[in-house]
Structure formats: structure tokens, C-alpha cells
Design a protein around this motif. Structure first.
Motif, short mmCIF file in Angstrom:
data_model
loop_
_atom_site.label_atom_id
_atom_site.label_comp_id
_atom_site.label_asym_id
_atom_site.label_seq_id
_atom_site.Cartn_x
_atom_site.Cartn_y
_atom_site.Cartn_z
N MET A 1 2.34 3.67 8.91
CA MET A 1 0.89 2.81 8.94
C MET A 1 -0.22 3.90 9.38
O MET A 1 -1.32 3.45 8.87
N LYS A 2 0.03 4.64 10.28
CA LYS A 2 -1.08 5.23 10.73
C LYS A 2 -1.61 6.36 9.80
O LYS A 2 -2.67 6.39 9.72
N ASN A 3 -0.65 6.83 8.87
CA ASN A 3 -1.01 7.91 8.00
C ASN A 3 -1.67 7.07 6.77
O ASN A 3 -2.83 7.58 6.23
N TRP A 4 -1.39 5.66 6.58
CA TRP A 4 -2.36 4.85 5.79
C TRP A 4 -3.72 4.64 6.22
O TRP A 4 -4.68 4.82 5.22
N HIS A 5 -3.78 4.45 7.28
CA HIS A 5 -5.16 4.29 7.97
C HIS A 5 -6.08 5.51 7.96
O HIS A 5 -7.05 5.32 7.48
N ASP A 6 -5.35 6.57 8.10
CA ASP A 6 -6.04 7.81 8.07
C ASP A 6 -6.48 8.13 6.70
O ASP A 6 -7.40 9.10 6.61
N SER A 7 -5.91 7.72 5.79
CA SER A 7 -6.38 7.90 4.34
C SER A 7 -7.45 6.98 3.94
O SER A 7 -7.93 7.26 2.79
N VAL B 1 -15.98 5.03 5.58
CA VAL B 1 -16.56 3.55 5.79
C VAL B 1 -15.84 2.40 6.25
O VAL B 1 -16.39 1.62 7.14
N VAL B 2 -14.55 2.63 6.12
CA VAL B 2 -13.66 1.35 6.28
C VAL B 2 -13.29 1.86 7.72
O VAL B 2 -13.11 0.98 8.73
N ARG B 3 -12.68 3.19 7.88
CA ARG B 3 -12.35 3.41 9.24
C ARG B 3 -13.25 3.05 10.39
O ARG B 3 -12.90 3.09 11.36
N ARG B 4 -14.41 3.31 10.01
CA ARG B 4 -15.51 2.95 11.07
C ARG B 4 -15.53 1.41 11.62
O ARG B 4 -15.80 1.12 12.88
N GLN B 5 -14.76 0.58 10.71
CA GLN B 5 -14.78 -0.78 11.05
C GLN B 5 -13.36 -1.12 11.77
O GLN B 5 -13.37 -2.16 12.52
N VAL B 6 -12.65 -0.19 11.88
CA VAL B 6 -11.04 -0.48 12.13
C VAL B 6 -11.35 -0.16 13.82
O VAL B 6 -11.99 0.68 14.53
N GLN B 7 -10.80 -1.31 14.45
CA GLN B 7 -10.80 -1.29 16.27
C GLN B 7 -9.44 -0.73 16.59
O GLN B 7 -8.52 -1.07 16.13
N GLN C 1 0.86 -1.34 -0.08
CA GLN C 1 0.04 0.05 0.15
C GLN C 1 0.82 1.22 0.18
O GLN C 1 0.34 2.32 -0.47
N PHE C 2 2.02 1.15 0.23
CA PHE C 2 2.83 2.19 0.43
C PHE C 2 4.55 1.82 0.54
O PHE C 2 4.82 0.72 1.06
N ASN C 3 5.44 2.83 0.13
CA ASN C 3 6.72 2.59 0.53
C ASN C 3 7.26 3.55 1.42
O ASN C 3 6.97 4.48 1.86
N SER C 4 8.12 2.76 2.26
CA SER C 4 8.67 3.64 3.45
C SER C 4 10.00 3.08 3.98
O SER C 4 10.39 1.81 3.71
N GLN C 5 10.71 3.62 4.72
CA GLN C 5 11.81 3.26 5.46
C GLN C 5 11.16 2.72 6.71
O GLN C 5 9.98 3.08 7.16
N TRP C 6 12.21 1.46 7.47
CA TRP C 6 11.50 1.15 8.75
C TRP C 6 11.71 2.28 9.80
O TRP C 6 11.21 2.48 10.43
N GLY D 1 -6.89 2.19 23.54
CA GLY D 1 -5.91 2.24 22.23
C GLY D 1 -6.10 3.26 21.36
O GLY D 1 -6.93 4.12 21.49
N GLU D 2 -5.66 2.96 20.04
CA GLU D 2 -5.97 4.01 18.95
C GLU D 2 -6.38 3.13 17.74
O GLU D 2 -5.98 1.95 17.49
N LYS D 3 -6.93 3.70 16.66
CA LYS D 3 -7.31 3.03 15.60
C LYS D 3 -6.28 3.16 14.65
O LYS D 3 -5.49 4.35 14.36
N LYS D 4 -5.60 2.18 14.09
CA LYS D 4 -4.42 2.50 13.11
C LYS D 4 -4.35 1.29 12.65
O LYS D 4 -4.73 -0.04 13.01
N ALA D 5 -3.43 1.14 11.39
CA ALA D 5 -2.82 -0.05 10.88
C ALA D 5 -1.49 -0.37 11.68
O ALA D 5 -0.80 0.64 11.91
N PHE D 6 -0.94 -1.44 11.21
CA PHE D 6 0.30 -1.83 11.63
C PHE D 6 0.82 -3.01 10.94
O PHE D 6 0.04 -3.60 10.30
#
Length: 217
Positions: free
Chosen positions: A48-54, A58-64, A25-30, A128-133
Motif C-alpha cells: 500500500m505504501k509503495n502504491w501511494h509513493d507511485s 499532484v495527488v500525493r500532495r492531497q494525501v493526508q 491497483q495491485f496484487n499482493s500477499q497479505w 503520522g505518515e502519508k500512505k494508502a491503506f
């Protein structure tokens, strides 16, 4: 689901489900944060957090929400650099494994693996916080094998870099290409691997709250 295909990884209970993007979904440094020496607040964590925020609302509402800071991603998870070979011809060096194929399942009974590393699992956390990881080594190991989300070495090519550091400057990863695709490895013979720009496949914990998705994700 809304332009992103996911692989179903695991039922987390309570209506919560762990999923993982099938395509990067994106390119990044570790880029481990030198202030914390772990994944939390690293370049990858923030990516990962920025990708989630984008994602669409309707999808973010499902993220726990999951834990704000993962354990097993800093010094407590480190393995001595001397435990791993720097020989680039022996990709998986001395990694203790169970069965075959080589470096598919790690032997967590080996004392080299710390309790922090072995117990690093994303869980729903109301505080916690809603985020991807990125997946951890423990999660990748747990989800691998017959009848699981990653039944074969080849099926794991979508994991790539995990959130688990091997040492202060070298993360664990699951190989995405080549003859050892899908194997656990630590590329500590490559200078600058911590700052290498690479593709990433985010994971999420979702809960179907309003019929936005079904098992057909």
C-alpha cells in the motif's frame, strides 16, 4: 483522478475525505509479519505504501498523514479460532450479524469482537505518515448500510481483504465474487490464505489543498 477512479466513502471533517479505489491497483500477499503478528509492516502494508509513493505528485500532495501504526490489527483484535466454523459450505459460520442480508452488518455488541477491532479507524495524524491503506473491519462495517458509502452487499465487492486479522494467520475479508459477494467472512479453512496473492483496492484520506480535485472524484 489522474488515472484512478475513487469511490467517496466519508467526510472525515476538517476538509479531509476518505476515498477508496474502485478498481484493484495491485496484487499482493497479505502476509502478516511474523515479528509483529499484525498488518503493520506486513507485505500488504508495504505494498500500500509503495502504491501511494507511485502516485503522481499532484495527488500525493492531497494525501493526508494517518497513524504510522494502526491499532486493532494485531493480537488484541484476534478472535478465537474455535469461534468460527471450518465448514467451507457455511461461508460465514457463526459470525454474529444484525438483520439481513446475512453477514452484511456485524453485531459489534457481541463480546467476541474486541475493543481494538471495533475501534480501528484511520484518522489524520500530523505526526503520522502519508500512505494508502486497506480498510479495517470496523471501517467496512461503519460504512455499510442504507445511505452510506456501501449501501448494498454488491457495492462492497471492492473491499476484498481488510487489514484486520481474525487470528495469527487468517485475515478478515469481504467476498469479491460468488453468491456471497460483499459478505464478511474468514477463510480459515483454506491453507496458506495469508500468503495468497490477491488484488487490492487502496484507501486514502485526501484534502483538496490546491484545487486538484473536487467532489467529482
Amino acid at each position: 483522478m489522474r488515472g484512478v477512479q475513487y469511490r467517496y466513502l466519508e467526510n472525515k471533517g476538517g476538509g479531509n475525505h476518505l476515498v477508496h479505489a474502485i478498481e484493484p491497483q495491485f496484487n499482493s500477499q497479505w502476509n502478516i509479519d511474523p515479528a509483529t503478528d499484525n498488518y503493520n509492516d506486513s507485505t500488504l502494508d508495504n505494498g500500500m505504501k509503495n502504491w501511494h509513493d507511485s502516485l503522481p505528485g499532484v495527488v500525493r500532495r492531497q494525501v493526508q498523514p494517518v497513524q504510522q501504526e494502526f491499532t486493532g490489527v494485531g493480537p488484541d483484535a484476534h478472535i478465537s479460532e474455535n469461534w468460527f466454523t471450518n465448514n467451507s459450505d457455511v461461508v460465514n459460520g457463526a459470525i454474529p450479524i444484525i438483520g439481513t442480508p446475512r453477514a452484511f452488518i456485524l453485531d459489534f455488541e457481541n463480546p467476541a469482537f474486541t475493543a481494538a477491532l471495533k475501534n480501528d479507524f484511520a484518522e489524520v495524524d500530523s505526526n503520522g505518515e502519508k500512505k494508502a491503506f486497506a480498510l479495517s473491519v470496523a471501517e467496512a462495517n461503519h460504512l455499510s448500510g442504507p445511505g452510506k458509502a456501501f449501501p448494498t452487499m454488491a457495492s462492497r465487492a471492492i473491499i476484498g481483504f481488510t487489514r484486520t486479522p481474525f487470528g495469527p494467520s487468517h485475515p478478515w475479508l469481504v467476498m469479491t465474487v460468488g453468491a456471497v459477494t460483499g459478505s464478511f467472512t474468514v477463510i480459515n479453512h483454506v491453507n496458506g490464505i495469508n500468503t495468497t496473492v490477491a488484488p487490492y483496492w487502496p484507501a486514502l484520506i485526501l484534502r483538496d489543498q490546491d484545487g486538484a480535485w473536487t467532489s467529482n472524484i
